[in-house]
Write a protein that holds these residues in place. Structure first.
Motif, PDB file in Angstrom:
ATOM      1  N   GLU A   1      83.281  21.019 103.046  1.00 59.55           N
ATOM      2  CA  GLU A   1      82.145  21.791 102.346  1.00 59.55           C
ATOM      3  C   GLU A   1      81.086  22.122 103.341  1.00 59.55           C
ATOM      4  O   GLU A   1      80.893  21.202 104.172  1.00 59.55           O
TER       5      GLU A   1
ATOM      6  N   THR B   1      90.806  20.921  99.911  1.00 62.90           N
ATOM      7  CA  THR B   1      89.837  21.706  99.060  1.00 62.90           C
ATOM      8  C   THR B   1      88.776  22.089  99.828  1.00 62.90           C
ATOM      9  O   THR B   1      88.272  21.263 100.775  1.00 62.90           O
TER      10      THR B   1
ATOM     11  N   ARG C   1      85.170  24.212  99.992  1.00 60.60           N
ATOM     12  CA  ARG C   1      84.009  24.869  98.975  1.00 60.60           C
ATOM     13  C   ARG C   1      82.792  25.320  99.953  1.00 60.60           C
ATOM     14  O   ARG C   1      82.295  24.608 100.817  1.00 60.60           O
TER      15      ARG C   1
ATOM     16  N   ALA D   1      85.653  30.524 100.814  1.00 59.96           N
ATOM     17  CA  ALA D   1      86.181  29.194 101.284  1.00 59.96           C
ATOM     18  C   ALA D   1      86.787  29.232 102.855  1.00 59.96           C
ATOM     19  O   ALA D   1      86.593  28.607 103.892  1.00 59.96           O
TER      20      ALA D   1
ATOM     21  N   HIS E   1      87.583  27.466  96.864  1.00 58.82           N
ATOM     22  CA  HIS E   1      86.729  27.857  95.905  1.00 58.82           C
ATOM     23  C   HIS E   1      86.035  29.228  96.547  1.00 58.82           C
ATOM     24  O   HIS E   1      85.658  29.368  97.560  1.00 58.82           O
TER      25      HIS E   1
ATOM     26  N   VAL F   1      83.244  29.928  92.991  1.00 64.14           N
ATOM     27  CA  VAL F   1      82.317  29.007  93.842  1.00 64.14           C
ATOM     28  C   VAL F   1      81.127  28.364  92.443  1.00 64.14           C
ATOM     29  O   VAL F   1      81.031  27.080  92.434  1.00 64.14           O
TER      30      VAL F   1
END
Length: 542
Positions: A475, A494, A496, A503, A521, A542
């Motif tokens: 992230e 994953t 974001r 991403a 995301h 998002v």
């Protein structure tokens, strides 16, 4: 003199062998003449109440024990003790210093010795006035000759079995500080509980040099403390280049040395400098602060740093400062170590080209932003395989938490980064990404990267080929990933953007990128990358 039994019988005391102990008494009269040797067993003779507790193991080890005050040494620091030491230093001999202050005006040099000891748990050593120095030799003043207190063994005539324990070297006065101890032994080096008080400000060699000269030899340096560091030579009367090193391991040291719970403050050169890769050095615990070049500089095959604390919070303008530098050798390890850097020092950890293999594991790196920020872990282009495992990096300034340099060639050794957490509020206004990959064959497994800082902060920029990201959560404010490398693969990740962006952003120079079984995301931006494949991947908003 006489020995009396002490109540202290703790055989497990970590401060050295403290078995059943006896008191070694100062000021004996009667059958033992001043300056004579004391051999075991000992008959009781009258003595005054001043005493030195000597571990029984030491009394059993040495055939001769000399009380230096009885031998004529002045314990008030008025008259130099050099002649007394020269007369009494000998094989199989322990020199015991009762509580007091002792003045030396020239170095004590003893080579090719066998079983030699110095013991003074309440003794303070000082040197005479120094007025001028030429090539590390005192040429004017009360002190004369080589700027050392003790030179015990030399490379061509080392000793065997050396005990040196319990002294304070007083450098608190202006223009004081010479090498406290220089020791070359084949085997059996024991140095414990040495304190260097005050700044070393004469521009001469630093307080300690150690060498175990044979491959099967061993040594331990335990609780050697020089927290006040040293002055740069330009601010002194000396002429050593740049300034002193705190503790130097000689380049020809071939045995195994343990450096245990030591403390070194700011030295103009390195703090602890292992200057050769012939031997093995294990740094265990201790605190190392603010030295330039590096606070710990390590070489060897199997050498390590474990459970240490390294701090840089006093920057020197215009001079590189690093926490730990891995220079040369193989199977180098840094484990369970905390490194804190405040401001724009160079690196917390730097792995250099001659390091063939290295592991950094269970470490905590904190990079504070005080008018700039250091890099966390930097791997230089020629370094071998490096593994960074189970480590946390908190980065507050605009720089790289991990910087992998390389040739971007198939021959680049793999770098494995696994179970690493990168946090902190670093902005992206200087170096935008937390991880910069310029080295082929890098592998990242199960990382947690959280970079909420402003100004386009990113998780990773991939500039080299054949990078693999497996698992993990990424992230950041800007795009978590920027890819310009060929054959990059993302599997079960994953990602974001905390700023509402995609991403992943792909550039055309990176071909054959594959994303599988992942969650991106906001999706991705494809800038024309040939061979791009997305399979079984969620692209939620998002």
């Amino acid at each position: 003199m006489r020995f009396t039994k002490s109540d202290d019988t703790d055989a497990n005391d970590s401060r050295g062998p403290k078995f059943t102990r006896r008191s070694y008494l100062l000021g004996a009269v009667g059958t033992l003449a001043a300056g004579s040797y004391l051999s075991h067993p000992v008959n009781s003779v009258k003595a005054n109440a001043m005493s030195v507790d000597v571990p029984q193991a030491y009394l059993d080890r040495f055939s001769n024990v000399v009380n230096v005050v009885d031998a004529g040494a002045d314990p008030k620091g008025t008259e130099p003790i050099d002649d007394v030491l020269s007369r009494n230093v000998a094989d199989d001999t322990l020199l015991v210093f009762p509580p007091g202050r002792y003045l030396m005006n020239r170095q004590l040099r003893k080579t090719s010795f066998d079983n030699l000891g110095f013991y003074g748990p309440d003794a303070t050593l000082t040197h005479g006035r120094i007025d001028a120095i030429d090539n590390n030799v005192v040429t004017e003043g009360e002190f004369t000759g080589a700027a050392r207190f003790f030179r015990l063994g030399v490379i061509y005539a080392p000793g065997t079995d050396l005990l040196f324990e319990g002294f304070t070297f007083d450098f608190t006065a202006r223009q004081t500080g010479i090498r406290a101890i220089e020791a070359y032994v084949t085997d059996g080096l024991e140095v414990r509980d040495i304190t260097v008080a005050g700044e070393h400000d004469t521009g001469t060699f630093g307080p300690a040099l150690f060498s175990v000269t044979t491959a099967n030899g061993t040594g331990t340096v335990e609780r050697f403390s020089a927290p006040d560091g040293a002055a740069f030579t330009e601010d002194t009367i000396g002429d050593i280049n740049l300034g002193p090193t705190g503790m130097l391991i000689d380049p020809n040291s071939a045995g195994t040395l343990r450096i245990v719970d030591c403390e070194l403050g700011r030295f103009p050169d390195n703090g602890l400098y292992v200057s050769g890769a012939k031997g093995v050095v294990h740094v265990e615990g201790g605190t190392y602060k603010n030295s330039t070049v590096s606070s710990i500089r390590l070489k060897g095959y199997g050498s390590s740093v474990r459970d240490a604390t390294v701090i840089i919070d006093d920057l020197v303008p215009g001079i590189s400062q690093r926490g730990i530098r891995l220079d040369d050798g193989a199977d180098l390890r840094i484990e369970n170590t905390r490194i804190e850097v405040t401001g724009s020092a160079e690196n917390a950890i730097r792995v250099l080209d001659n390091a063939q293999t290295a592991v950094i594991e269970n470490c905590r790196i904190v990079l504070y932003d005080d008018e700039g920020c250091a890099r966390g872990i930097q791997v230089t282009p020629g370094a071998g395989r490096v593994e960074v495992l189970d480590t946390t990096i908190d980065i507050q300034g605009s720089n790289f938490a991990i910087y992998l340099q390389g040739e971007n060639a198939p021959e680049d050794p793999m770098t494995l980064v696994k179970n690493v957490t990168i946090t902190g509020s670093a902005p992206g206004d200087g170096q935008r990404e937390a991880i910069r990959v310029e080295r082929a064959n890098a592998r990242f497994e199960n990382l947690t990267v959280h970079q909420p800082g402003e100004s386009y902060r990113r998780c990773a920029e991939i500039l080299a080929d054949d990078a693999l990201f497996v698992g993990g959560t990424y992230e950041s404010t800007h795009h978590p990933f920027i890819n310009k490398g060929n054959r990059t693969r993302f599997d079960e990740i994953t990602a974001r953007s905390l700023g509402g962006r995609q991403a992943l952003k792909l550039y055309s120079q990176g071909t054959d990128v594959v994303v599988t079984d992942s969650v991106l995301h906001g999706g991705y931006i494809d800038g024309g990358a040939e061979g791009f494949v997305v399979d079984n991947t969620e692209l939620p908003p998002v």
